[in-house]
Design an enzyme around this catalytic site. Structure first.
Site, PDB file in Angstrom:
ATOM      1  N   ASP A   1       0.872  -1.408   0.128  1.00  0.00           N
ATOM      2  CA  ASP A   1      -0.035   0.002   0.158  1.00  0.00           C
ATOM      3  C   ASP A   1       1.019   1.325  -0.021  1.00  0.00           C
ATOM      4  OD1 ASP A   1      -2.020   1.828   0.541  1.00  0.00           O
ATOM      5  OD2 ASP A   1      -3.112   0.342   1.288  1.00  0.00           O
TER       6      ASP A   1
ATOM      7  N   ASP B   1       3.895   1.538  -4.718  1.00  0.00           N
ATOM      8  CA  ASP B   1       3.231   2.160  -5.640  1.00  0.00           C
ATOM      9  C   ASP B   1       2.869   1.148  -7.008  1.00  0.00           C
ATOM     10  OD1 ASP B   1       2.247   3.980  -7.890  1.00  0.00           O
ATOM     11  OD2 ASP B   1       4.226   5.297  -7.938  1.00  0.00           O
ATOM     12  N   VAL B   2       1.598   0.819  -7.125  1.00  0.00           N
ATOM     13  CA  VAL B   2       1.265  -0.187  -8.072  1.00  0.00           C
ATOM     14  C   VAL B   2       1.612   0.337  -9.561  1.00  0.00           C
ATOM     15  CG1 VAL B   2      -0.504  -1.050  -6.757  1.00  0.00           C
ATOM     16  CG2 VAL B   2      -1.054   0.788  -8.300  1.00  0.00           C
TER      17      VAL B   2
ATOM     18  N   SER C   1     -15.767  -2.673 -10.489  1.00  0.00           N
ATOM     19  CA  SER C   1     -16.908  -2.123  -9.868  1.00  0.00           C
ATOM     20  C   SER C   1     -17.932  -1.961 -10.756  1.00  0.00           C
ATOM     21  CB  SER C   1     -16.380  -0.707  -9.785  1.00  0.00           C
ATOM     22  OG  SER C   1     -17.564  -0.024  -9.306  1.00  0.00           O
TER      23      SER C   1
ATOM     24  N   TYR D   1     -13.219   6.912 -13.849  1.00  0.00           N
ATOM     25  CA  TYR D   1     -13.328   5.705 -12.847  1.00  0.00           C
ATOM     26  C   TYR D   1     -13.989   4.457 -13.768  1.00  0.00           C
ATOM     27  CZ  TYR D   1     -14.475   2.881  -8.873  1.00  0.00           C
ATOM     28  OH  TYR D   1     -14.657   1.962  -7.873  1.00  0.00           O
TER      29      TYR D   1
ATOM     30  N   LYS E   1     -12.226   0.983 -14.526  1.00  0.00           N
ATOM     31  CA  LYS E   1     -12.748  -0.118 -13.967  1.00  0.00           C
ATOM     32  C   LYS E   1     -13.145  -1.312 -15.279  1.00  0.00           C
ATOM     33  CE  LYS E   1     -11.959   0.201  -9.875  1.00  0.00           C
ATOM     34  NZ  LYS E   1     -10.891  -0.588  -9.168  1.00  0.00           N
TER      35      LYS E   1
ATOM     36  N   PHE F   1     -20.473  -0.360  -0.787  1.00  0.00           N
ATOM     37  CA  PHE F   1     -19.964  -1.070   0.055  1.00  0.00           C
ATOM     38  C   PHE F   1     -19.707   0.038   1.468  1.00  0.00           C
ATOM     39  CE2 PHE F   1     -19.921  -4.609  -2.084  1.00  0.00           C
ATOM     40  CZ  PHE F   1     -19.642  -5.844  -1.356  1.00  0.00           C
TER      41      PHE F   1
END
Length: 254
Positions: A36, A57-58, A147, A160, A164, A193
């Site tokens: 993370d 850092d992805v 998502s 976004y 996704k 969620f």
């Protein structure tokens, strides 16, 4: 694949759905490494579950490669990857000032959510493919996070939703690609969620959102996401699938 004793990587495991998944993996006996950018949150969760926290850092190949190596040094090579790191955005194409949305915002979201997901997946897959095969020839399992916005995104969710939808779209071809190496790939597309981010909204807003879910008429519990994620690991015939987890929700335009 049995979870007990396996090494697992969880991106975004310092909070929210990632935290719940890290905790469930640990409960089931996995050795968990939390990757993370939020190292404080990752450290706290890791301390609670007896895992390790690694700042990562992805979007950076070097950062991810280093994190995978650090996790392997501590727990052995990982066979389980939970990709839950991601960011959100809400920008109308044309703002109230009449100007076009900033391109940098779109690029940033795509880079973290889509490019970052692929970056971690490719590096994990390359490492897993070198491992000895388990039962059924399996070497690894990865669970990606999309998502419901991938399918019914709302006003302002262009970046976004596109990010996704990209994750959902690469699930099947990636599963087909990695089949020869014994690596399964599935994606969860969660709805609304009760995450820390959601809980920052006023209570009436949360109740209104929950009321839009057909059944059960409440926000999803992070533990329910974690239960599905870990079930995918243990159910060897789940592969190449995008699974909506949303209580039959279909998002309205706004």
């Amino acid at each position: 694949m049995q979870i007990q004793g396996q090494a697992a990587l969880v991106t975004g495991g310092g909070s929210g759905l990632g935290e719940a998944t890290a905790r469930e993996l640990a409960r089931l006996g996995a050795k968990v490494a939390i990757l993370d950018v939020n190292i404080d949150g990752a450290n706290q969760v890791a301390a609670d579950i007896g895992g390790i926290a690694i700042q990562c850092d992805v979007t950076s190949p070097d950062s991810v490669q280093s994190a995978i190596a650090q996790a392997a040094a501590a727990h052995g090579p990982a066979r389980i990857l939970m990709q839950i790191a991601g960011i959100g955005s809400a920008k109308r194409v044309i703002g109230k000032d009449g100007n076009a949305a900033p391109l940098e915002d779109f690029v940033r979201v795509i880079n973290v959510n889509l490019v970052g997901t692929y970056n971690v997946a490719r590096l994990f897959a390359a490492a897993s493919a070198k491992l000895e095969a388990l039962e059924d020839g399996e070497r690894g399992v990865m669970v990606l996070t999309a998502s419901v916005a991938a399918f019914d995104g709302q006003v302002g969710q262009q970046a976004y939703s596109a990010s996704k939808a990209g994750v959902a779209g690469m699930t099947l071809p990636m599963a087909r690609d990695l089949a020869q190496h014994g690596i399964r790939v599935c994606t969860i597309a969660p709805g609304l969620f009760a995450t820390p981010l959601m809980k920052t909204l006023p209570e009436p807003v949360q109740q209104s959102l929950a009321a839009s879910i057909p059944f059960p008429q409440r926000l999803g519990k992070p533990q329910e996401f974690a239960q599905l994620a870990t079930h995918i690991v243990t159910n060897g015939h789940l592969n190449g699938e995008v699974i909506r987890l949303d209580g039959a929700l279909r998002m309205a335009p706004r």
